[in-house]
Design a protein around this motif. Structure first.
Motif, PDB file in Angstrom:
ATOM      1  N   GLY A   1      42.251  28.900  69.497  1.00 19.47           N
ATOM      2  CA  GLY A   1      41.213  28.014  69.227  1.00 19.47           C
ATOM      3  C   GLY A   1      40.217  28.405  68.173  1.00 19.47           C
ATOM      4  N   ILE A   2      40.614  29.429  67.406  1.00 20.94           N
ATOM      5  CA  ILE A   2      39.778  29.933  66.268  1.00 20.94           C
ATOM      6  C   ILE A   2      40.078  29.351  64.870  1.00 20.94           C
ATOM      7  N   SER A   3      39.169  28.518  64.225  1.00 20.20           N
ATOM      8  CA  SER A   3      39.537  27.793  62.987  1.00 20.20           C
ATOM      9  C   SER A   3      39.282  28.976  61.760  1.00 20.20           C
ATOM     10  N   VAL A   4      40.596  29.030  61.008  1.00 23.31           N
ATOM     11  CA  VAL A   4      40.499  30.019  59.987  1.00 23.31           C
ATOM     12  C   VAL A   4      40.947  29.362  58.664  1.00 23.31           C
ATOM     13  N   HIS A   5      40.516  29.776  57.529  1.00 21.10           N
ATOM     14  CA  HIS A   5      41.054  29.357  56.341  1.00 21.10           C
ATOM     15  C   HIS A   5      42.510  29.971  56.002  1.00 21.10           C
ATOM     16  N   LYS A   6      43.370  29.396  55.766  1.00 20.80           N
ATOM     17  CA  LYS A   6      44.627  29.921  55.822  1.00 20.80           C
ATOM     18  C   LYS A   6      45.003  30.688  54.393  1.00 20.80           C
ATOM     19  N   THR A   7      44.293  30.350  53.453  1.00 15.82           N
ATOM     20  CA  THR A   7      44.657  31.072  52.225  1.00 15.82           C
ATOM     21  C   THR A   7      43.132  31.490  51.521  1.00 15.82           C
ATOM     22  N   GLY A   8      43.066  32.507  50.694  1.00 14.23           N
ATOM     23  CA  GLY A   8      41.974  32.522  49.879  1.00 14.23           C
ATOM     24  C   GLY A   8      42.151  33.705  48.964  1.00 14.23           C
ATOM     25  N   THR A   9      41.545  33.682  47.829  1.00 15.63           N
ATOM     26  CA  THR A   9      41.642  34.633  46.876  1.00 15.63           C
ATOM     27  C   THR A   9      40.604  35.536  46.798  1.00 15.63           C
ATOM     28  N   VAL A  10      40.347  36.884  47.025  1.00 13.22           N
ATOM     29  CA  VAL A  10      39.256  37.863  46.953  1.00 13.22           C
ATOM     30  C   VAL A  10      39.238  38.366  45.605  1.00 13.22           C
ATOM     31  N   VAL A  11      37.959  38.355  45.228  1.00 11.35           N
ATOM     32  CA  VAL A  11      37.701  39.350  43.984  1.00 11.35           C
ATOM     33  C   VAL A  11      37.003  40.613  44.618  1.00 11.35           C
ATOM     34  N   ALA A  12      37.681  41.597  44.054  1.00  8.82           N
ATOM     35  CA  ALA A  12      37.298  43.003  44.678  1.00  8.82           C
ATOM     36  C   ALA A  12      36.439  43.615  43.344  1.00  8.82           C
ATOM     37  N   ILE A  13      35.220  43.873  43.853  1.00  9.80           N
ATOM     38  CA  ILE A  13      34.503  44.557  42.696  1.00  9.80           C
ATOM     39  C   ILE A  13      34.114  46.157  42.961  1.00  9.80           C
TER      40      ILE A  13
ATOM     41  N   CYS B   1      37.989  32.089  42.623  1.00  7.60           N
ATOM     42  CA  CYS B   1      38.135  33.245  43.689  1.00  7.60           C
ATOM     43  C   CYS B   1      37.103  32.452  44.968  1.00  7.60           C
ATOM     44  N   ASP B   2      37.472  32.870  46.142  1.00  2.00           N
ATOM     45  CA  ASP B   2      36.890  32.194  47.282  1.00  2.00           C
ATOM     46  C   ASP B   2      35.997  33.278  47.997  1.00  2.00           C
ATOM     47  N   VAL B   3      36.170  34.343  48.020  1.00  2.00           N
ATOM     48  CA  VAL B   3      35.570  35.516  48.601  1.00  2.00           C
ATOM     49  C   VAL B   3      35.131  36.830  47.643  1.00  2.00           C
ATOM     50  N   ILE B   4      34.385  37.288  47.945  1.00  2.29           N
ATOM     51  CA  ILE B   4      34.102  38.515  47.034  1.00  2.29           C
ATOM     52  C   ILE B   4      34.038  40.060  48.075  1.00  2.29           C
ATOM     53  N   ASN B   5      34.452  41.067  47.751  1.00  2.00           N
ATOM     54  CA  ASN B   5      34.133  42.078  48.593  1.00  2.00           C
ATOM     55  C   ASN B   5      34.420  43.518  47.549  1.00  2.00           C
ATOM     56  N   MET B   6      34.396  44.666  48.257  1.00  4.76           N
ATOM     57  CA  MET B   6      34.224  45.864  47.392  1.00  4.76           C
ATOM     58  C   MET B   6      35.660  46.983  47.718  1.00  4.76           C
ATOM     59  N   THR B   7      36.531  46.330  48.801  1.00  2.00           N
ATOM     60  CA  THR B   7      37.324  47.404  49.228  1.00  2.00           C
ATOM     61  C   THR B   7      39.056  46.858  49.396  1.00  2.00           C
ATOM     62  N   SER B   8      39.223  45.456  49.175  1.00  2.00           N
ATOM     63  CA  SER B   8      40.512  44.917  49.104  1.00  2.00           C
ATOM     64  C   SER B   8      41.578  45.659  48.210  1.00  2.00           C
ATOM     65  N   VAL B   9      40.844  46.250  47.006  1.00  2.85           N
ATOM     66  CA  VAL B   9      41.826  46.870  46.146  1.00  2.85           C
ATOM     67  C   VAL B   9      40.962  48.212  45.744  1.00  2.85           C
ATOM     68  N   PRO B  10      41.925  49.254  45.865  1.00  2.00           N
ATOM     69  CA  PRO B  10      43.387  49.369  45.805  1.00  2.00           C
ATOM     70  C   PRO B  10      43.865  49.246  46.951  1.00  2.00           C
ATOM     71  N   GLU B  11      43.230  49.203  48.460  1.00  2.00           N
ATOM     72  CA  GLU B  11      43.909  49.058  49.541  1.00  2.00           C
ATOM     73  C   GLU B  11      45.436  48.310  49.857  1.00  2.00           C
TER      74      GLU B  11
ATOM     75  N   MET C   1      31.045  55.239  50.399  1.00  2.00           N
ATOM     76  CA  MET C   1      30.800  54.237  49.705  1.00  2.00           C
ATOM     77  C   MET C   1      32.106  53.626  49.117  1.00  2.00           C
ATOM     78  N   PRO C   2      32.107  52.210  48.959  1.00  2.00           N
ATOM     79  CA  PRO C   2      33.577  51.683  48.705  1.00  2.00           C
ATOM     80  C   PRO C   2      34.456  52.376  47.446  1.00  2.00           C
ATOM     81  N   GLY C   3      33.447  52.931  46.343  1.00  2.00           N
ATOM     82  CA  GLY C   3      34.241  53.548  45.207  1.00  2.00           C
ATOM     83  C   GLY C   3      34.612  54.973  45.685  1.00  2.00           C
TER      84      GLY C   3
END
Length: 276
Positions: free
Chosen positions: A154-166, A185-195, A62-64
C-alpha cells in the motif's frame, strides 16, 4: 530453486544492520582496495543478504571518495546476485514530493573523475576493454518486483524516474538545477553513478529505491536543500523504505533468476574486447 543472495547498499539514513537476522561482520579487501565498510552478512526471511553502508557506518566518506569499485566487487565476490540500493535524492519535478519513493529506471551522468569500469588495464584486474551497453541501466525485472511489493504494502511509488548524478559534495546552483529540469530529469543525487554501471558490469541485477527528501533549489518559493532537512526527511520515511527492501528481498528469493542472470552475464561477456 537456485539460491540468490541480495546485497543491500544503504545510503544516507538506511544502513541499519538490525534488518538482518543472524548477523556477522566480515572485513574484506579487493583488487580495487577496501570497501566503504565491513560487510554485514545475515538473512531476511531465510534469504541470504549482505549489507554495506555506502558512506561508511560513520558516514565519513564523501560521494566522490567512495570506492565504488571495491564496494561492488566485494558484493560480487560474496556471491550477490542482486543489489537493492537506497538513496536520498532531491526532487526536480513538482509532482515528486518530499517523502515520495521513486524506482529509478535511467540516469544522466554529471560526475567527474570517478572510475566506471573494472577493465582498466591494471595488474590483477579483469583483462580487456568493456564497452558495456547501458540501456537499460537498472534491472527491469528487479524493478518490477520492487514496484509489486510496494503496491502490496500500500505504498505509493513513482514507477519510473531519471536521476542526474552530480559530483558533489556541494549541492547544485539554481542555474544547474534548472538545466537538469529542462533535461527531463526527475531527481538528483551524488551516488547512483558509477554504482549502477559497475553493478551491471559485474553481472549483478541492480535496482535503486530513491527517496525524495527535498526540492533541491529550483523552486521560487520554499526552503532550499540542506543536510539537516535531507536527514530529517529520510528518518521520517525510513520505515517505508525498509519495508519495501525487506519485502522485495523475500519475493526475489522466491523466484528463479537463472535466465535473467545468464542473459546479463552474456551481455557483459560479449561487451569485452580482449587484446589480440
Amino acid at each position: 530453486m537456485p539460491s540468490v543472495k541480495v546485497g543491500i547498499i544503504g545510503g544516507s539514513g538506511l544502513d541499519d544492520p538490525d534488518i538482518l537476522k543472524n548477523r556477522q561482520e566480515k572485513k574484506v579487501c579487493t583488487p580495487f582496495g577496501t570497501p566503504s565498510d565491513a560487510l554485514i552478512l545475515g538473512e531476511i526471511d531465510k534469504v541470504e543478504c549482505v549489507l554495506l553502508a555506502r558512506h561508511g557506518r560513520k558516514h565519513d566518506i564523501m560521494p566522490g571518495n567512495i570506492n565504488y569499485r571495491a564496494n561492488i566487487w566485494a558484493l560480487k565476490e560474496e556471491g550477490c546476485t542482486h543489489i537493492l540500493a537506497t538513496t536520498a535524492t532531491g526532487s526536480l519535478q513538482e509532482y515528486i514530493k518530499p517523502g515520495d519513493v521513486v524506482i529509478l529506471d535511467n540516469f544522466v551522468d554529471r560526475t567527474s573523475n570517478r572510475k566506471q569500469t573494472f577493465y582498466d588495464g591494471e595488474p590483477n584486474h579483469p583483462i580487456g576493454v568493456c564497452h558495456l551497453p547501458m540501456e537499460p541501466p537498472f534491472c527491469k525485472r528487479t524493478r518490477e518486483v520492487i514496484i509489486q511489493v510496494a503496491e502490496e504494502l500500500g505504498i505509493s511509488v513513482h514507477k519510473t524516474g531519471t536521476v542526474v548524478a552530480i559530483e558533489g559534495p556541494r549541492f547544485s546552483t539554481k542555474a544547474e538545477s534548472m538545466i537538469y529540469r529542462s533535461w527531463a530529469c526527475d531527481v538528483i543525487n551524488m551516488t547512483s553513478v558509477p554504482e549502477v554501471v559497475l553493478a551491471k558490469e559485474a553481472g549483478i541485477c541492480y535496482a535503486s529505491i530513491a527517496l525524495a527528501t527535498d526540492y533541491d533549489c529550483w523552486r521560487e518559493t520554499g526552503e532550499k536543500v540542506t543536510v539537516s532537512d535531507v536527514l530529517k526527511m529520510f528518518k521520517q520515511n525510513v520505515t517505508k523504505v525498509t519495508n519495501i527492501v525487506t519485502s522485495a528481498v523475500k519475493k526475489i528469493g522466491q523466484q528463479n533468476w537463472d535466465s535473467t542472470l545468464c542473459e546479463l552475464a552474456d551481455t557483459v561477456q560479449s561487451s569485452v574486447m580482449l587484446p589480440h
